[in-house]
Write a protein that holds these residues in place. Structure first.
Motif, short mmCIF file in Angstrom:
data_model
loop_
_atom_site.label_atom_id
_atom_site.label_comp_id
_atom_site.label_asym_id
_atom_site.label_seq_id
_atom_site.Cartn_x
_atom_site.Cartn_y
_atom_site.Cartn_z
N GLN A 220 5.41 -4.73 -4.03
CA GLN A 220 5.88 -5.96 -4.34
C GLN A 220 6.24 -6.59 -3.08
O GLN A 220 5.91 -7.91 -2.78
N GLN A 221 7.16 -5.91 -2.30
CA GLN A 221 7.54 -6.53 -1.00
C GLN A 221 6.56 -6.67 -0.14
O GLN A 221 6.54 -7.67 0.70
N ALA A 222 5.42 -6.04 -0.04
CA ALA A 222 4.52 -6.19 0.78
C ALA A 222 3.59 -7.64 0.49
O ALA A 222 3.33 -8.21 1.44
N VAL A 223 3.45 -7.40 -0.80
CA VAL A 223 2.71 -8.88 -1.38
C VAL A 223 3.42 -10.04 -1.03
O VAL A 223 2.99 -11.11 -0.43
N GLU A 224 4.89 -10.02 -1.21
CA GLU A 224 5.75 -11.08 -1.01
C GLU A 224 5.74 -11.63 0.46
O GLU A 224 5.93 -12.79 1.02
N GLN A 225 5.76 -10.51 1.45
CA GLN A 225 5.70 -10.77 2.78
C GLN A 225 4.53 -11.15 3.66
O GLN A 225 4.52 -11.76 4.40
N THR A 226 3.54 -10.45 3.02
CA THR A 226 2.25 -10.64 3.61
C THR A 226 1.16 -11.34 2.88
O THR A 226 0.11 -11.60 3.25
N GLY A 227 1.21 -11.04 1.36
CA GLY A 227 0.13 -11.78 0.51
C GLY A 227 -0.86 -10.69 0.34
O GLY A 227 -1.74 -10.89 -0.38
N GLU A 228 -0.53 -9.27 0.74
CA GLU A 228 -1.81 -8.36 0.65
C GLU A 228 -0.92 -6.96 0.29
O GLU A 228 0.19 -6.82 0.54
N ARG A 229 -1.56 -6.33 -0.56
CA ARG A 229 -1.07 -5.07 -1.00
C ARG A 229 -1.35 -4.14 -0.07
O ARG A 229 -2.49 -4.03 0.77
N PRO A 230 -0.48 -3.01 0.12
CA PRO A 230 -0.67 -2.13 1.25
C PRO A 230 -1.98 -1.38 1.25
O PRO A 230 -2.66 -1.45 2.48
N LEU A 231 -2.55 -1.09 0.48
CA LEU A 231 -3.97 -0.19 0.20
C LEU A 231 -5.02 -1.28 0.72
O LEU A 231 -5.79 -1.03 1.45
N ALA A 232 -4.95 -2.48 0.33
CA ALA A 232 -6.02 -3.51 0.72
C ALA A 232 -5.67 -3.76 2.42
O ALA A 232 -6.82 -3.70 3.06
N ARG A 233 -4.67 -3.77 2.85
CA ARG A 233 -4.32 -3.76 4.31
C ARG A 233 -5.05 -2.66 5.10
O ARG A 233 -5.57 -2.90 6.23
N LEU A 234 -4.68 -1.46 4.33
CA LEU A 234 -5.34 -0.37 5.08
C LEU A 234 -6.73 -0.17 5.14
O LEU A 234 -7.61 0.02 5.91
#
Length: 443
Positions: free
Chosen positions: A230-244
């Motif tokens: 949730q924090q990642a989505v709020e800060q970057t608009g992206e889920r951590p796995l998607a970022r990886l």
């Protein structure tokens, strides 16, 4: 060379032999022969007794299986066992564990804590473990001396850590250790960026490039809690796995630890990339981090292995107990009593762990040619009777105190519950002394 070309070093004659591959098989009254640290023979008892062997061990009432593989943990944190219990993950880390690490962790701490963890794991039937902690060279020395097998993940964070003042220094140390140990028969070095929230894109890119060059694995905490996602989505608009995925880290050499939060998009990404997941059910339960949907992943074809996590958040390194919890939890999460049956649970604790680490051609199942990493469980006790399916009894009715013997690469490291290379009394005394220092009861 055929199985009969030279005498076997050791012939084991258990009541049951569970090879794990092929799946679901239980061999009754079979023998297993070891030569030069490898499995040289598996066959019926009558055929086994015709072979020449330097030593023959009768193992009545025992089940022989591949050694258990603990695919995620922080070995030296065994010295923080019970230090800060019953707290949510971020409070536990930020207010208790990280300050304790800053104060206490040095090479001596890592050596003593890793030795304690190795001994506990050997006594619990674990022949191979993955470790992600500070001073990885010290940990690798402990593994080398113990005779155990391990994957050592080099910890990398954006801020200074014990033993490395910058991420670049940690990476450099990792590359050096990888070079030093690349031909070691029992130790594999991987890279361990801590988590998406502690490692920036630039450092993840560096790790990806180096891991690709060295053909090394990457081991990382991913989607441990709903808050993290949730924090990642709020800060970057992206889920951590998607970022990886966007950064190119996911793939067959990537080990995603925890994954309690999995959307349809996450699942598609995991399947497409052939990423392995390391499930740590008891740590996730204790920290109320969430539930990894194991059955859903399994049915989708994702490789799921199992880990205990560190003893500071579990609080034990009992992979047999962990596997039982995983099987029970999988049923509750899936709403199906057929989810993660006993045979698949054992596979998760053996061959799936080997596959996650890229070691499936070497360990994880009892097959001729593989390393002789083997554990003998004693199922002759009152609490295991009667036995209809020995694998069900192993998973649902047996504790780690039933581990009787254990071999790594054909060397016996546990004989009738006794460690053959480590001094249990000395390890216990050392751990007690650390506990007294850390709790302030002695200088």
């Amino acid at each position: 060379m055929t199985a009969t070309a030279a005498p076997l070093d050791l012939l084991l004659l258990p009541t049951w032999l569970v090879p794990v591959e092929p799946a679901g098989v239980v061999l009754k009254e079979h023998g297993l022969g070891i030569r030069d640290g490898r499995i040289a023979f598996i066959g019926p008892r009558a055929a086994a007794l015709k072979l020449s062997a330097n030593e023959v061990r009768e193992l009545p009432g025992m089940l022989l299986s591949p050694g258990l593989i603990n695919a995620h943990g922080h070995a030296a944190m065994s010295l923080f066992r019970g230090l800060a219990d019953d707290l949510p993950l971020m409070t536990w880390l930020e207010k208790h564990i990280w300050p304790a690490e800053a104060k206490w962790v040095d090479e001596a701490f890592v050596r003593d804590g890793t030795d304690l963890a190795i001994a506990e794991q050997l006594k619990g039937g674990i022949t191979c473990f993955s470790d992600m902690y500070f001073y990885p060279k010290v940990a690798s020395d402990c593994v080398h001396n113990s005779g155990m097998r391990a994957q050592i993940a080099i910890p990398i964070l954006d801020f200074p850590i014990p033993g490395a003042s910058t991420p670049d220094e940690a990476i450099r140390q990792g590359v050096e250790l990888f070079g030093d140990l690349k031909h070691h028969p029992r130790i594999k070095i991987t890279f361990g960026p801590h988590a998406a929230y502690t490692v920036c894109d630039d450092n993840l890119e560096k790790i990806r490039v180096i891991a690709e060059e060295l053909d090394a694995a990457i081991h990382m905490h991913v989607h441990e809690t709903a808050f993290e996602v949730q924090q990642a989505v709020e800060q970057t608009g992206e889920r951590p796995l998607a970022r990886l995925g966007r950064l190119g880290l996911l793939g067959p050499r990537f080990q995603a630890v925890h994954m309690t939060q999995i959307s349809e998009d996450d699942l598609a990404l995991l399947v497409e990339s052939n990423t392995s997941i390391i499930h740590c059910p008891e740590s996730n339960l204790k920290l109320a981090s969430g539930f990894c949907p194991v059955e859903r992943l399994w049915q989708a074809g994702v490789n799921v292995a199992i880990g205990t996590d560190g003893a500071a958040s579990n609080n034990d390194l009992d992979l047999l107990g962990e596997t039982r919890t995983a099987a029970m939890l999988a049923k509750a999460v899936a709403g199906s009593a057929t989810a993660l049956d006993a045979h698949r649970a054992l596979r998760m604790a053996t061959l799936n762990g080997a596959r996650a680490m890229g070691l499936e051609s070497e360990i994880g199942s009892l097959e001729v040619g593989k390393a002789a990493d083997i554990v003998a469980f004693d199922l002759s006790g009152l609490a295991q009777q009667p036995i209809y399916d020995p694998v069900s009894q192993l998973i649902y009715a047996t504790g780690r105190d039933c581990v009787k013997h254990l071999w790594v690469a054909g060397k016996q490291l546990l004989d009738d519950r006794q460690l053959t290379r480590m001094d249990e009394q000395q390890l216990t005394a050392t751990a007690i002394a650390w506990g007294q220092r850390i709790s302030g009861h002695s200088e």
